[in-house]
Motif scaffolding. Structure first.
Motif: not given
Ligand code: URP
Ligand code: ZN
Ligand code: ZN
Length: 463
Positions: A253-280
């Protein structure tokens, strides 16, 4: 020329755009010289960086120290949280002043400063979280930006905490900040569908345990809210920043919006990059509950791709530490878990091992994600986020060969568990320097409580 206070000698200097060998000379907390074989005076301190990198200090733009939340208070206060940050190579943090409904934003800012100013061990700033919108709030936006807080946060959930902003508020705030060069960060999840699903899975909470947290927050709840917030940014011309983005759909969604010129930036965090929901599903699965929750391997894959191709510009941690005692309040009901985990102390070395070591990111790209981009977007550049003459001497000497196994008991954070317990890191900060003062060495805090300063940041941050 007057004597230097400190020389960091013989390291490999890394900025977002350059890598080169030189000494860094520091005077009165600023970088004053970059060159070969700088001469010390009789009182100059020396840090030897031979065979090490010198990075600009890490900047974590998303932490919650001593946050009253979920009926408790997050376990790292401003003192210990900033000590932990220093130990992990972070020299600037941004926390949040959350407006109380019916009250001025400035009240929250002053209250937060009273909690933080005498305790912080590295420099810090605040975002202002808007929870109410009326003519006074609207008029206050300029005052808050002029005060040095150009970045605002709005929660699209958390009705019960009294923090939720509805779409009308979000629209108004985007419109107002667009005029003044501020930006709106959003915690994007679809509140109504989420609340309905939470109650649906809570009917069978014994069956699902902590995994109910994941079942009740499917990826489309983040995707839908991100798309909605993007629409309000698009039509108002406001600048939007998606905090703690956890889904591949969000990155699309961020990719598509930026392509059409919307001023949107995004942050992610190590937990979303490195873990998955099996931890639960594990015995202590409830410990990992954050909000939004950790998703699927394909989400992590898409987020890594987003970091590589520029869809996602910032890595931060959403540090909100709750120890095992605090987490035990869940007592089998996933709705009662205090959401959050430690993170600021491990962000830089984890991103080095996993990004540079395993996924081929350049060290320059790492620096852009954890330091330069946050400094630019959040109005701190070039005082922070780079190594240049005149910049603050916020520096990390980083040994790319140092092997460290993450263990909660060895970390500074007030947490008796760690989401990355047992993970092997190759590369770790050996010395952290905040405005010319050594504040951490080999993972131990050696600085002074109260050394940190409140940062007055500038508006119009962009990349
Ligand atoms: O789980 C989290 N993230 N706790 C802190 C509040 C928030 O949503 O950022
Ligand atoms: Zn959030
Ligand atoms: Zn947060």
């Amino acid at each position: 020329m007057s004597e230097l206070d400190l020389i960091i000698k013989s390291g490999s200097i890394v900025t977002a755009v350059d890598t080169y060998n030189a000494d860094v000379g520091v005077k009165d907390g600023k970088i004053t010289t970059l060159g070969s074989n700088l001469s010390p005076g009789p009182n100059t301190d020396i840090v030897d960086a031979t065979e090490k990198y010198i990075f600009p200090g890490g900047i974590d733009v998303h932490v919650h120290f001593q946050l009253p939340f979920s009926g408790t208070v997050s376990a790292d206060d401003f003192e210990n949280g900033t000590k932990a940050a220093a130990c992990g190579g972070v020299t600037t943090i941004l926390d949040f002043a959350i407006q109380k409904k019916g009250h001025a934003i400035m009240e929250a800012v002053e209250a937060r400063r009273a909690e933080a100013d005498s305790k912080v061990c590295i420099d810090y700033g605040l975002h202002a979280a808007i929870t109410d919108w009326n003519p006074q709030t609207q008029a206050e936006i300029k005052k808050i930006i002029d005060y040095g807080i150009p970045t605002f946060k709005m929660f699209m959930i958390y009705k019960n905490e009294g923090w939720m902003a509805d779409d009308g508020m979000l629209f108004n705030a985007l419109e107002e900040t667009a005029k003044l060069g501020g930006h709106i960060g959003v915690h994007a999840e679809s509140v109504d569908v989420l609340d309905m699903l939470i109650e649906r899975y809570a009917q069978e909470k014994e069956k699902w345990g902590a995994y109910g947290h994941t079942l009740s927050r499917p990826c489309y709840t983040e995707e839908e809210a991100i798309i909605r917030a993007i629409k309000w940014a698009e039509v108002t011309g406001g600048q939007l920043y998606i905090v703690h983005m956890s889904t591949g759909e969000g990155a699309d969604a961020v990719h598509n919006a930026r392509k059409r010129g919307v001023k949107v930036y995004a942050e992610t965090c190590p937990q979303y990059l490195l873990l998955d929901d099996e931890v639960f599903k594990g015995e202590n699965g409830h410990l990992y509950a954050t909000c939004p929750q950790i998703k699927k391997p394909h989400d992590s894959k898409r987020l890594w791709k987003g970091l590589a191709n520029g869809d996602v510009q910032v890595v931060a941690t959403d540090t909100c530490t709750f120890d095992t005692k605090q987490k035990a309040a869940w007592n089998g009901d996933f709705r009662k878990i205090p959401f959050g985990m430690p993170g600021v102390e491990t962000m830089v070395p984890l991103m080095y091992t996993e990004g540079v070591g395993k996924r081929g990111f350049t060290v320059n790209h790492l620096v852009s994600l954890v330091s330069t981009n946050p400094a630019k977007l959040f109005g701190m550049y070039p005082e922070k986020g780079t190594i240049a003459i005149g910049s603050d001497a916020d520096l990390v000497v980083f040994d790319p060969k140092e092997e460290v196994t993450i263990k909660a008991e060895n970390l500074q954070t007030n947490c008796d568990w760690n989401p990355f317990e047992g993970w092997k890191l190759i590369g770790y900060p050996t010395t952290t320097i905040s405005r010319g003062k050594v504040v951490a060495e080999n993972g131990k805090f050696v600085g002074e409580v109260g050394h940190g300063r409140f940062l007055k940041r500038k508006p119009h941050g962009k990349l």
